[in-house]
Design a protein around this motif. Structure first.
Motif, PDB file in Angstrom:
ATOM      1  N   VAL A 113       0.846  -1.203   0.000  1.00 20.96           N
ATOM      2  CA  VAL A 113       0.000   0.000   0.000  1.00 20.96           C
ATOM      3  C   VAL A 113       0.877   1.247   0.000  1.00 20.96           C
ATOM      4  CG1 VAL A 113      -1.667   1.337   1.340  1.00 20.96           C
ATOM      5  CG2 VAL A 113      -1.942  -1.140   1.122  1.00 20.96           C
ATOM      6  N   GLY A 114       1.933   1.236   0.823  1.00 24.46           N
ATOM      7  CA  GLY A 114       2.843   2.370   0.874  1.00 24.46           C
ATOM      8  C   GLY A 114       3.546   2.605  -0.450  1.00 24.46           C
ATOM      9  N   ALA A 115       3.935   1.519  -1.119  1.00 23.21           N
ATOM     10  CA  ALA A 115       4.614   1.644  -2.410  1.00 23.21           C
ATOM     11  C   ALA A 115       3.684   2.266  -3.455  1.00 23.21           C
ATOM     12  CB  ALA A 115       5.096   0.281  -2.874  1.00 23.21           C
ATOM     13  N   ARG A 116       2.438   1.858  -3.472  1.00 26.04           N
ATOM     14  CA  ARG A 116       1.482   2.420  -4.435  1.00 26.04           C
ATOM     15  C   ARG A 116       1.185   3.886  -4.119  1.00 26.04           C
ATOM     16  NH1 ARG A 116      -0.228  -1.421  -7.750  1.00 26.04           N
ATOM     17  NH2 ARG A 116      -0.043  -3.602  -7.069  1.00 26.04           N
ATOM     18  N   THR A 117       1.125   4.201  -2.847  1.00 24.49           N
ATOM     19  CA  THR A 117       0.906   5.594  -2.447  1.00 24.49           C
ATOM     20  C   THR A 117       2.102   6.459  -2.808  1.00 24.49           C
ATOM     21  OG1 THR A 117      -0.465   4.834  -0.599  1.00 24.49           O
ATOM     22  CG2 THR A 117       0.338   7.090  -0.495  1.00 24.49           C
ATOM     23  N   LEU A 118       3.303   5.922  -2.628  1.00 27.07           N
ATOM     24  CA  LEU A 118       4.523   6.647  -2.971  1.00 27.07           C
ATOM     25  C   LEU A 118       4.562   6.959  -4.465  1.00 27.07           C
ATOM     26  CD1 LEU A 118       7.247   7.789  -2.074  1.00 27.07           C
ATOM     27  CD2 LEU A 118       8.226   5.499  -2.356  1.00 27.07           C
ATOM     28  N   TRP A 119       4.167   6.010  -5.295  1.00 17.31           N
ATOM     29  CA  TRP A 119       4.087   6.226  -6.747  1.00 17.31           C
ATOM     30  C   TRP A 119       3.206   7.433  -7.066  1.00 17.31           C
ATOM     31  CZ3 TRP A 119       5.629   5.058 -11.609  1.00 17.31           C
ATOM     32  CH2 TRP A 119       4.724   5.245 -12.657  1.00 17.31           C
ATOM     33  N   LYS A 120       2.049   7.489  -6.447  1.00 16.02           N
ATOM     34  CA  LYS A 120       1.118   8.602  -6.696  1.00 16.02           C
ATOM     35  C   LYS A 120       1.707   9.927  -6.223  1.00 16.02           C
ATOM     36  CE  LYS A 120      -3.112   5.791  -6.542  1.00 16.02           C
ATOM     37  NZ  LYS A 120      -2.437   4.485  -6.473  1.00 16.02           N
ATOM     38  N   SER A 121       2.379   9.917  -5.079  1.00 17.72           N
ATOM     39  CA  SER A 121       3.001  11.139  -4.575  1.00 17.72           C
ATOM     40  C   SER A 121       4.083  11.644  -5.530  1.00 17.72           C
ATOM     41  CB  SER A 121       3.610  10.901  -3.190  1.00 17.72           C
ATOM     42  OG  SER A 121       2.617  10.619  -2.230  1.00 17.72           O
ATOM     43  N   ALA A 169       2.877  -0.781 -11.361  1.00 15.78           N
ATOM     44  CA  ALA A 169       3.239  -2.150 -10.982  1.00 15.78           C
ATOM     45  C   ALA A 169       4.750  -2.343 -10.993  1.00 15.78           C
ATOM     46  CB  ALA A 169       2.570  -3.143 -11.936  1.00 15.78           C
ATOM     47  N   ASP A 170       5.413  -1.796 -12.009  1.00 17.39           N
ATOM     48  CA  ASP A 170       6.869  -1.904 -12.090  1.00 17.39           C
ATOM     49  C   ASP A 170       7.526  -1.141 -10.951  1.00 17.39           C
ATOM     50  OD1 ASP A 170       9.361  -2.585 -13.028  1.00 17.39           O
ATOM     51  OD2 ASP A 170       9.421  -1.048 -14.583  1.00 17.39           O
ATOM     52  N   PHE A 171       6.977   0.025 -10.630  1.00 13.17           N
ATOM     53  CA  PHE A 171       7.524   0.809  -9.534  1.00 13.17           C
ATOM     54  C   PHE A 171       7.414   0.055  -8.209  1.00 13.17           C
ATOM     55  CE2 PHE A 171       6.945   3.693  -5.951  1.00 13.17           C
ATOM     56  CZ  PHE A 171       8.104   4.442  -6.032  1.00 13.17           C
ATOM     57  N   VAL A 172       6.248  -0.529  -7.945  1.00 15.29           N
ATOM     58  CA  VAL A 172       6.045  -1.261  -6.689  1.00 15.29           C
ATOM     59  C   VAL A 172       7.066  -2.382  -6.557  1.00 15.29           C
ATOM     60  CG1 VAL A 172       4.452  -2.764  -5.429  1.00 15.29           C
ATOM     61  CG2 VAL A 172       3.609  -0.663  -6.494  1.00 15.29           C
ATOM     62  N   GLN A 173       7.273  -3.118  -7.636  1.00 15.70           N
ATOM     63  CA  GLN A 173       8.239  -4.215  -7.593  1.00 15.70           C
ATOM     64  C   GLN A 173       9.650  -3.702  -7.340  1.00 15.70           C
ATOM     65  OE1 GLN A 173       8.351  -6.675 -11.106  1.00 15.70           O
ATOM     66  NE2 GLN A 173      10.254  -7.660 -10.511  1.00 15.70           N
ATOM     67  N   ARG A 174      10.034  -2.648  -8.039  1.00 19.46           N
ATOM     68  CA  ARG A 174      11.411  -2.160  -7.944  1.00 19.46           C
ATOM     69  C   ARG A 174      11.698  -1.481  -6.608  1.00 19.46           C
ATOM     70  NH1 ARG A 174      13.775   0.812 -13.096  1.00 19.46           N
ATOM     71  NH2 ARG A 174      15.542   0.753 -11.662  1.00 19.46           N
ATOM     72  N   VAL A 175      10.731  -0.748  -6.056  1.00 21.87           N
ATOM     73  CA  VAL A 175      10.998  -0.035  -4.817  1.00 21.87           C
ATOM     74  C   VAL A 175      11.046  -0.980  -3.617  1.00 21.87           C
ATOM     75  CG1 VAL A 175       8.629   0.532  -4.076  1.00 21.87           C
ATOM     76  CG2 VAL A 175      10.499   2.150  -3.632  1.00 21.87           C
ATOM     77  N   LEU A 176      10.399  -2.131  -3.727  1.00 17.66           N
ATOM     78  CA  LEU A 176      10.389  -3.072  -2.608  1.00 17.66           C
ATOM     79  C   LEU A 176      11.524  -4.094  -2.676  1.00 17.66           C
ATOM     80  CD1 LEU A 176       6.556  -3.772  -2.176  1.00 17.66           C
ATOM     81  CD2 LEU A 176       8.034  -2.274  -0.816  1.00 17.66           C
ATOM     82  N   GLU A 177      12.005  -4.388  -3.879  1.00 21.44           N
ATOM     83  CA  GLU A 177      13.045  -5.410  -3.992  1.00 21.44           C
ATOM     84  C   GLU A 177      14.399  -4.860  -3.550  1.00 21.44           C
ATOM     85  OE1 GLU A 177      13.179  -6.616  -8.055  1.00 21.44           O
ATOM     86  OE2 GLU A 177      14.141  -4.784  -8.766  1.00 21.44           O
ATOM     87  N   GLY A 178      15.151  -5.702  -2.846  1.00 19.31           N
ATOM     88  CA  GLY A 178      16.508  -5.349  -2.474  1.00 19.31           C
ATOM     89  C   GLY A 178      16.643  -4.379  -1.317  1.00 19.31           C
TER      90      GLY A 178
END
Length: 265
Positions: free
Chosen positions: A181-189, A240-249
């Protein structure tokens, strides 16, 4: 604290001073109006006296104290600084009931679209959630010289070369289900913030070595135009790509982060 002198610049009536704690890779800011002698401190760390001494050296009094969010990596000095100086404490009200400041009654609450006036300096409040639900960014305009912002104190929202990690509430504070949820919100911000002018300076809350991001540059500041071109987070094409990339690693958060969150709340 770093032995390197704090960076300081003058823009007509505006004084800008950056404080940097090397072991924490943490930045805080003193911004003052030299015309009327008022100043604001943003994201103060535990050493409150350093800001009081710096302001006094410049003939300023600290009238406003605020922070971008509830920090996880150090004990905030905002509350003590407001008490010591008599300055008004401003805190984000943009979160759910589970993650609000317990001492909010001691200050004034901030919302998206609010602004603070420090002499000739205008500070506009943007709600930029994602790293945390309550996260704010502060746009700074030197009214003696311009009618548009010169820079943004971005806290743990936008760094030089990276963005704030959105997984800490789940991984450090054990709030299950908040990471994606945070990752999707960050994308919008980020999409909203990207609409500002290229020249907008970025004054982030951390540099290289902080555990609040995975690829933060050691460069102390940037511009939005540069970050839009070279920061990976502004160049991902889909949510979707952003969520994956910001959470991985993302590195394992230090164990004390959970305690710091509770203390600062």
């Amino acid at each position: 604290l770093s032995a390197q002198p704090a960076i300081r610049s003058y823009f007509v009536a505006m004084l800008f001073r950056r404080f940097y704690d090397d072991p924490l890779a943490q930045a805080s800011y003193l911004i003052g109006c030299q015309a009327n002698g008022e100043a604001i401190v943003i994201d103060a760390n535990r050493d409150a006296d350093q800001y009081i001494e710096a302001a006094a050296q410049e003939g300023l009094r600290i009238t406003h104290v605020t922070e971008t969010h509830i920090h996880a990596d150090y004990v905030s000095g905002s509350r003590e600084l407001a008490h010591k100086t008599g300055g008004t404490l401003y805190l984000s009200d943009k979160s759910d009931a589970d993650w609000k400041y317990a001492f909010a009654s001691e200050g004034r609450l901030l919302h998206h679209g609010d602004h603070l006036q420090i002499g000739n300096i205008r500070v506009d409040v943007l709600h930029t959630p994602g790293h945390t639900p309550e996260h704010l960014t502060f746009l700074v305009t030197d009214g003696a010289a311009a009618n548009l912002p010169i820079g943004a104190v971005t806290g743990d929202f936008v760094f030089v070369g990276d963005v704030g990690r959105p997984d800490l509430l789940e991984r450090a504070a054990n709030l299950k289900g908040t990471m994606e949820v945070g990752a999707r919100t960050l994308w919008k911000s980020l999409q909203a913030f990207a609409q500002h002018e290229d020249w907008l300076q970025i004054w982030p809350g951390h540099g290289a070595g902080s555990a609040c991001g995975k690829g933060i540059s050691a460069i102390p500041s940037s511009t939005l135009g540069y970050e839009r071109r070279f920061n990976w987070a502004f160049n991902v094409k889909t949510e979707a790509d952003f969520v994956q990339r910001v959470l991985e690693g993302q590195p394992e958060p230090p164990s004390y982060f959970a305690s710091m969150k509770r203390v600062n709340k």
